[in-house]
Motif scaffolding. Structure first.
Motif, PDB file in Angstrom:
ATOM      1  N   TRP A 119     -51.575  41.107   1.371  1.00 20.51           N
ATOM      2  CA  TRP A 119     -50.733  39.958   1.664  1.00 20.51           C
ATOM      3  C   TRP A 119     -51.394  39.218   2.813  1.00 20.51           C
ATOM      4  O   TRP A 119     -51.727  39.813   3.822  1.00 20.51           O
ATOM      5  N   VAL A 120     -51.637  37.924   2.625  1.00 19.76           N
ATOM      6  CA  VAL A 120     -52.438  37.177   3.589  1.00 19.76           C
ATOM      7  C   VAL A 120     -51.762  35.862   3.979  1.00 19.76           C
ATOM      8  O   VAL A 120     -50.909  35.336   3.261  1.00 19.76           O
ATOM      9  N   ARG A 121     -52.181  35.357   5.124  1.00 22.92           N
ATOM     10  CA  ARG A 121     -51.872  33.991   5.533  1.00 22.92           C
ATOM     11  C   ARG A 121     -53.194  33.255   5.646  1.00 22.92           C
ATOM     12  O   ARG A 121     -54.118  33.734   6.305  1.00 22.92           O
ATOM     13  N   VAL A 122     -53.294  32.110   4.980  1.00 16.85           N
ATOM     14  CA  VAL A 122     -54.518  31.320   5.000  1.00 16.85           C
ATOM     15  C   VAL A 122     -54.234  30.018   5.741  1.00 16.85           C
ATOM     16  O   VAL A 122     -53.390  29.226   5.312  1.00 16.85           O
ATOM     17  N   GLU A 123     -54.927  29.820   6.854  1.00 19.64           N
ATOM     18  CA  GLU A 123     -54.786  28.587   7.626  1.00 19.64           C
ATOM     19  C   GLU A 123     -55.812  27.596   7.082  1.00 19.64           C
ATOM     20  O   GLU A 123     -57.022  27.784   7.232  1.00 19.64           O
ATOM     21  N   LEU A 124     -55.309  26.548   6.439  1.00 17.51           N
ATOM     22  CA  LEU A 124     -56.154  25.630   5.685  1.00 17.51           C
ATOM     23  C   LEU A 124     -56.620  24.435   6.513  1.00 17.51           C
ATOM     24  O   LEU A 124     -57.433  23.644   6.046  1.00 17.51           O
ATOM     25  N   GLY A 125     -56.127  24.310   7.732  1.00 15.70           N
ATOM     26  CA  GLY A 125     -56.473  23.151   8.556  1.00 15.70           C
ATOM     27  C   GLY A 125     -55.420  22.069   8.429  1.00 15.70           C
ATOM     28  O   GLY A 125     -54.680  21.999   7.437  1.00 15.70           O
ATOM     29  N   GLY A 126     -55.325  21.212   9.442  1.00 10.90           N
ATOM     30  CA  GLY A 126     -54.346  20.144   9.412  1.00 10.90           C
ATOM     31  C   GLY A 126     -52.917  20.642   9.434  1.00 10.90           C
ATOM     32  O   GLY A 126     -51.999  19.952   8.968  1.00 10.90           O
ATOM     33  N   GLY A 127     -52.712  21.860   9.960  1.00 10.94           N
ATOM     34  CA  GLY A 127     -51.377  22.436  10.020  1.00 10.94           C
ATOM     35  C   GLY A 127     -50.892  23.037   8.720  1.00 10.94           C
ATOM     36  O   GLY A 127     -49.765  23.537   8.642  1.00 10.94           O
ATOM     37  N   ARG A 128     -51.725  23.019   7.687  1.00 14.20           N
ATOM     38  CA  ARG A 128     -51.312  23.572   6.392  1.00 14.20           C
ATOM     39  C   ARG A 128     -51.569  25.075   6.356  1.00 14.20           C
ATOM     40  O   ARG A 128     -52.624  25.547   6.764  1.00 14.20           O
ATOM     41  N   VAL A 129     -50.582  25.814   5.841  1.00  8.61           N
ATOM     42  CA  VAL A 129     -50.668  27.273   5.770  1.00  8.61           C
ATOM     43  C   VAL A 129     -50.235  27.728   4.386  1.00  8.61           C
ATOM     44  O   VAL A 129     -49.251  27.226   3.835  1.00  8.61           O
ATOM     45  N   LEU A 130     -50.980  28.661   3.832  1.00 11.74           N
ATOM     46  CA  LEU A 130     -50.643  29.269   2.547  1.00 11.74           C
ATOM     47  C   LEU A 130     -50.446  30.751   2.767  1.00 11.74           C
ATOM     48  O   LEU A 130     -51.304  31.418   3.351  1.00 11.74           O
ATOM     49  N   GLU A 131     -49.305  31.289   2.315  1.00  5.93           N
ATOM     50  CA  GLU A 131     -49.051  32.719   2.456  1.00  5.93           C
ATOM     51  C   GLU A 131     -48.764  33.310   1.084  1.00  5.93           C
ATOM     52  O   GLU A 131     -48.055  32.721   0.268  1.00  5.93           O
ATOM     53  N   GLY A 132     -49.328  34.480   0.838  1.00  4.82           N
ATOM     54  CA  GLY A 132     -49.098  35.130  -0.440  1.00  4.82           C
ATOM     55  C   GLY A 132     -50.015  36.327  -0.606  1.00  4.82           C
ATOM     56  O   GLY A 132     -50.618  36.815   0.346  1.00  4.82           O
ATOM     57  N   GLU A 133     -50.136  36.774  -1.835  1.00  2.00           N
ATOM     58  CA  GLU A 133     -50.973  37.922  -2.166  1.00  2.00           C
ATOM     59  C   GLU A 133     -52.344  37.451  -2.636  1.00  2.00           C
ATOM     60  O   GLU A 133     -52.439  36.609  -3.520  1.00  2.00           O
TER      61      GLU A 133
END
Length: 277
Positions: free
Chosen positions: A228-242
């Motif tokens: 399970w990860v959190r991906v910081e995509l830049g520009g304040g965008r975050v994706l969380e999931g498996e």
């Protein structure tokens, strides 16, 4: 702690140049950044498969503009200039993953440690402790596209000589994890493995298969898959999931709580916990 011995530059040249794996190899005592130096060399026309190694870096760079500093003779700081001619430019995104594959395989075989990769290419030992990082830089030169691959490995550091963290992870080294290794041998094996993997990739890459057949070799080494990860995509965008997979383009495929799968080509990944089953 006794200062480790310097690298055996002549032994490295005899092993890596005479067999044709590389065109040039220099070992310098200290520099700012081997990547910066090789980017300049690429622009000046240096050949494909040129290697630069430094015993000490004073301005080493990692991903996300992080610094990478290590005492003299304690780590490996190596950059490789590559000029692959491939059918699809997008295939070049595979080069840092190839470097990670070579590094993880070499550390496993040389030290016996259970090394694994955190996508896109931190080397982890002892769980989520970072022992190495990889930085790839694309360079457009008069001789065509080039990529400089920089690899930094903590080898002989004890707990007192390690930074508190590395890219948000606890730092570690080969020695801190209980393994003893000769740096010259470790570097020689790493460069031999990188040469073998990168050549196979060059031969296998096509418009339809930009991974050059290397995905199946990378997947078992990637400890991010299944987490399970959190991906910081830049520009304040975050994706969380498996993290479900790495696809043929080298992207991390993340499935969020709604079941949507998103391929991520670049981002800062944080391991949160094992995936829910």
């Amino acid at each position: 702690m006794t200062t480790p011995p310097p690298l055996d530059a002549e032994a490295l040249r005899a092993r890596l140049l005479d067999g044709g794996a590389y065109r040039a190899l220099d070992v310098v005592t200290v520099t700012g950044s081997t990547n910066t130096d090789l980017v300049a060399a690429a622009n000046a026309g240096s050949a494909d498969r040129t290697v630069l190694v430094a015993e000490e870096q004073r301005a080493g760079r990692g991903r996300m503009r992080r610094s990478w500093v290590s005492p003299r003779y304690y780590g490996l700081h190596v950059s490789v200039l590559l000029r692959p001619v491939v059918a699809a430019r997008t295939a070049l995104s595979w080069l840092p993953l190839l470097a990670g594959t070579a590094l993880a395989e070499t550390v496993r075989e040389t030290t016996g440690l259970a090394a694994e990769l955190k996508w896109p290419n931190d080397l982890l030992l002892g769980g989520d402790r970072k022992a190495a990082g990889i930085l790839a830089e694309a360079v457009t030169t008069l001789d065509g596209m080039a990529v400089v691959l920089g690899i930094g490995v903590n080898v002989h550091h004890d707990a007192a000589s390690l930074p508190e963290s590395a890219g948000g992870l606890p730092a570690t080294s080969v020695a801190a994890e209980g393994a003893e290794v000769d740096r010259t041998e470790l570097l020689a094996r790493l460069l031999e493995r990188l040469s073998e993997i990168e050549l196979r990739w060059r031969e296998g890459v096509s418009e339809e298969a930009v991974d050059g057949g290397m995905l199946e070799r990378y997947r078992p080494l990637c400890g991010t898959i299944g987490r399970w990860v959190r991906v910081e995509l830049g520009g304040g965008r975050v994706l969380e999931g498996e993290a479900r997979d790495v696809d043929t383009e080298g992207r991390l495929v993340v499935r969020d709580r709604d079941g949507t799968r998103t391929p991520v080509s670049a981002g800062d990944v944080v391991h949160l916990r094992p995936a829910r089953r």
